[in-house]
Write a protein that holds these residues in place. Structure first.
Motif, mmCIF file in Angstrom:
data_model
loop_
_atom_site.group_PDB
_atom_site.id
_atom_site.type_symbol
_atom_site.label_atom_id
_atom_site.label_comp_id
_atom_site.label_asym_id
_atom_site.label_seq_id
_atom_site.Cartn_x
_atom_site.Cartn_y
_atom_site.Cartn_z
ATOM 1 N N PRO A 22 2.144 1.456 1.390
ATOM 2 C CA PRO A 22 3.018 2.212 0.350
ATOM 3 C C PRO A 22 3.866 1.324 -0.534
ATOM 4 N N GLN A 23 4.244 0.398 0.039
ATOM 5 C CA GLN A 23 5.209 -0.521 -0.984
ATOM 6 C C GLN A 23 4.040 -1.254 -1.828
ATOM 7 N N SER A 24 3.160 -1.690 -1.376
ATOM 8 C CA SER A 24 2.117 -2.172 -2.291
ATOM 9 C C SER A 24 1.416 -1.308 -3.400
ATOM 10 N N VAL A 25 1.288 -0.010 -2.935
ATOM 11 C CA VAL A 25 0.961 0.948 -3.720
ATOM 12 C C VAL A 25 1.817 1.158 -4.933
ATOM 13 N N ILE A 26 3.116 1.281 -4.799
ATOM 14 C CA ILE A 26 4.212 1.426 -5.488
ATOM 15 C C ILE A 26 4.317 0.127 -6.593
ATOM 16 N N SER A 27 4.144 -1.174 -6.154
ATOM 17 C CA SER A 27 4.043 -2.136 -6.707
ATOM 18 C C SER A 27 3.041 -2.313 -7.796
ATOM 19 N N ALA A 28 1.866 -1.748 -7.160
ATOM 20 C CA ALA A 28 0.677 -1.715 -8.024
ATOM 21 C C ALA A 28 0.863 -0.861 -9.350
ATOM 22 N N THR A 73 6.040 10.797 -4.950
ATOM 23 C CA THR A 73 5.514 11.100 -3.674
ATOM 24 C C THR A 73 5.465 10.295 -2.629
ATOM 25 N N VAL A 74 4.565 9.248 -3.057
ATOM 26 C CA VAL A 74 4.669 8.045 -2.235
ATOM 27 C C VAL A 74 6.168 7.354 -1.624
ATOM 28 N N ARG A 75 7.157 7.323 -2.982
ATOM 29 C CA ARG A 75 8.345 6.547 -2.564
ATOM 30 C C ARG A 75 8.935 7.574 -1.631
ATOM 31 N N ILE A 76 9.121 8.764 -1.727
ATOM 32 C CA ILE A 76 9.750 9.655 -0.898
ATOM 33 C C ILE A 76 9.103 9.739 0.488
ATOM 34 N N ALA A 77 7.473 9.860 0.425
ATOM 35 C CA ALA A 77 7.250 10.347 1.814
ATOM 36 C C ALA A 77 7.066 9.035 2.661
ATOM 37 N N ARG A 78 7.108 7.663 2.220
ATOM 38 C CA ARG A 78 7.013 6.451 2.970
ATOM 39 C C ARG A 78 8.536 6.314 3.647
ATOM 40 N N LEU A 79 9.580 6.900 3.316
ATOM 41 C CA LEU A 79 11.022 7.121 3.660
ATOM 42 C C LEU A 79 11.239 8.067 4.775
#
Ligand SMILES: CCCNc1ncnc2c1ncn2[C@@H]1O[C@H](/C=C/CNC(=O)c2cc(-c3ccc(F)cc3)cc(O)c2O)[C@@H](O)[C@H]1O
Ligand SMILES: [Mg+2]
Length: 214
Positions: A22-28, A73-79
């Motif tokens: 997820p972090q790499s998706v956020i960074s991309a 959505t990714v930021r929230i769900a990853r936590l």
């Protein structure tokens, strides 16, 4: 025909991020929006405020209004701890299709339920669709003139409980004046403004965190 910006954002994720990370998706996505094309994701600066609120609340039930490409959505769900679900509502089928692929690329499809449709129609169905009694956390980032009617609908449907947290994006830019006036003056909310900047710019913007007092 030309691709759309969400499709180009998705391609950047598929080319630059690591599947299941997820972090790499956020960074991309942040890299794409800073260096290729601006897009209306909450972004990295406001995103870290979002992260800290989600970590503080540790929600077991969470709702997002306005999925767009699935960045927040990714930021929230990853936590979210295992067993919790983030329900995210998106009424544009093309955006929903991109978001599903972004969420899946991040490996978070089991923590997210993306429902296609308008919040006004879907909020009253949350109980019958998901057995949700109340939401611990709501992230609001859809059309700015719909923030206020939709939280009033959440109240009417008794989907908020004492201590439910609302976090609203863009309360300065583009701005949500009626919503701000309501949550800052209503005896049913305790509100706090987190000053930040419009995603990927130096323009002021911020998040409003409001606790429902019952
Ligand atoms: C029936 C309409 C209300 N119900 C709804 N139910 C479900 N999804 C809904 C939705 N409304 C809108 N959506 C979806 O949310 C998303 C809309 C977001 C709107 N956001 C903005 O306009 C926005 C705009 C800016 C912005 C800021 C400055 C600027 F110069 C230009 C843009 C920055 C942001 O962070 C923003 O969030 C879309 O994916 C849309 O399809
Ligand atoms: Mg926004």
């Amino acid at each position: 025909t030309r691709s759309t910006r969400p499709q180009r954002l998705l391609r950047a994720v598929q080319q630059k991020a690591i599947k299941g990370d997820p972090q790499s998706v956020i960074s991309a996505i942040d890299y794409f929006c800073r260096h290729s094309e601006w897009a209306m994701n909450v972004g990295d600066e406001k995103g870290s405020i979002l992260d800290s609120v989600v970590c503080e609340v540790c929600p077991t039930t969470a709702l997002e209004l306005g999925t767009y490409c699935g960045y927040s959505t990714v930021r929230i769900a990853r936590l979210l701890p295992p067993g919790t679900k983030l329900i995210t509502l998106e009424f544009n089928p093309a955006f929903a299709a991109v978001a599903r692929q972004v969420i899946e690329y991040a490996g978070l499809q089991n923590k997210v339920c993306l429902v296609e449709g308008a919040s006004g129609d879907l909020i009253p169905k949350m109980c019958q669709m998901f057995g949700i009694k109340t939401f611990d956390f709501v992230f609001i980032d859809h059309w700015k003139d719909r923030y206020l009617p939709d939280i009033k609908l959440l109240e009417e449907c008794q989907l908020l409980r004492k201590g439910s947290i609302l976090l609203a994006d863009n309360v300065i830019c583009p701005g949500t004046p009626e919503y701000l006036e309501y949550v800052r003056n209503s005896p049913h909310y305790e509100s706090k403004y987190f000053k930040s900047h419009l995603e990927y710019t130096k323009v002021e913007d911020g998040l409003e965190k409001s606790v429902f007092l019952g």
